[in-house]
Design a protein around this motif. Structure first.
Motif, mmCIF file in Angstrom:
data_model
loop_
_atom_site.group_PDB
_atom_site.id
_atom_site.type_symbol
_atom_site.label_atom_id
_atom_site.label_comp_id
_atom_site.label_asym_id
_atom_site.label_seq_id
_atom_site.Cartn_x
_atom_site.Cartn_y
_atom_site.Cartn_z
ATOM 1 N N ARG A 23 -4.044 4.789 -3.563
ATOM 2 C CA ARG A 23 -3.173 3.537 -3.108
ATOM 3 C C ARG A 23 -2.915 2.421 -3.984
ATOM 4 O O ARG A 23 -2.681 1.333 -3.589
ATOM 5 C CB ARG A 23 -3.521 3.318 -1.634
ATOM 6 N N CYS A 26 0.821 1.679 -4.103
ATOM 7 C CA CYS A 26 1.302 1.207 -2.916
ATOM 8 C C CYS A 26 0.742 -0.128 -2.675
ATOM 9 O O CYS A 26 1.575 -1.023 -2.068
ATOM 10 C CB CYS A 26 0.626 2.125 -1.722
ATOM 11 N N CYS A 32 1.613 -0.896 1.407
ATOM 12 C CA CYS A 32 0.498 -0.872 2.222
ATOM 13 C C CYS A 32 -0.313 -1.995 2.165
ATOM 14 O O CYS A 32 -0.409 -2.659 1.069
ATOM 15 C CB CYS A 32 -0.501 0.486 2.260
ATOM 16 N N THR A 33 -1.380 -2.260 3.143
ATOM 17 C CA THR A 33 -2.117 -3.524 2.870
ATOM 18 C C THR A 33 -3.423 -3.212 2.602
ATOM 19 O O THR A 33 -4.333 -3.964 2.431
ATOM 20 C CB THR A 33 -2.255 -4.253 4.250
ATOM 21 N N GLN A 35 -6.427 0.046 1.325
ATOM 22 C CA GLN A 35 -6.553 1.776 1.082
ATOM 23 C C GLN A 35 -6.825 2.666 2.156
ATOM 24 O O GLN A 35 -6.621 3.891 1.977
ATOM 25 C CB GLN A 35 -7.719 1.934 -0.221
ATOM 26 N N ASP A 37 -5.127 2.301 4.897
ATOM 27 C CA ASP A 37 -3.747 2.471 5.694
ATOM 28 C C ASP A 37 -3.657 3.959 5.885
ATOM 29 O O ASP A 37 -3.457 4.803 4.933
ATOM 30 C CB ASP A 37 -2.798 1.795 5.114
ATOM 31 N N SER A 40 2.394 4.377 4.917
ATOM 32 C CA SER A 40 3.049 3.100 3.963
ATOM 33 C C SER A 40 4.382 2.948 4.353
ATOM 34 O O SER A 40 5.082 3.553 5.089
ATOM 35 C CB SER A 40 2.725 3.630 2.624
ATOM 36 N N LYS A 41 4.720 1.933 4.041
ATOM 37 C CA LYS A 41 6.348 1.236 4.509
ATOM 38 C C LYS A 41 7.221 1.877 3.413
ATOM 39 O O LYS A 41 6.698 2.354 2.398
ATOM 40 C CB LYS A 41 6.198 -0.339 4.123
#
Length: 74
Positions: A23, A26, A32-33, A35, A37, A40-41
Motif C-alpha cells: 500500500r 495507495c 487509503c489511510t 496499510q 485498510d 481503497s478509494k
C-alpha cells in the motif's frame, strides 16, 4: 504478482499492472489511510507531460468517469 500478470495477458494489456501489496502507492496518492485498510478509494488522476498530476477526480462514479476524463483532456 501472478494474478495481475494473468489478467493483463488475458486482456492483452501492453503494459504491466501495479501490484501495491504494501500500500505504498495507495498511501502516497490518498487511496487509503493506513496499510491496514481493507479496501481503497477509487481516484482518477490525469497525469500530463513530465509525470505531473494535472487533475484528480476523487469521487469516481464508474459510469460517469470516462466522460469526465475525456472532458478534462479535450
Amino acid at each position: 504478482m501472478a494474478k495481475n500478470k494473468k489478467f493483463a495477458d488475458n486482456e492483452s494489456f501492453p503494459y504491466p499492472l501495479l501490484c501495491d501489496t504494501d500500500r505504498v502507492v495507495c498511501l502516497a496518492y490518498g487511496g487509503c489511510t493506513s496499510q491496514d485498510d481493507g479496501g481503497s478509494k477509487r481516484i482518477t488522476y490525469v497525469i500530463g507531460p513530465g509525470g505531473v498530476i494535472q487533475d484528480a477526480i476523487a469521487d469516481v462514479n464508474a459510469s460517469e468517469n470516462p466522460q469526465q476524463v475525456l472532458d478534462l483532456v479535450s
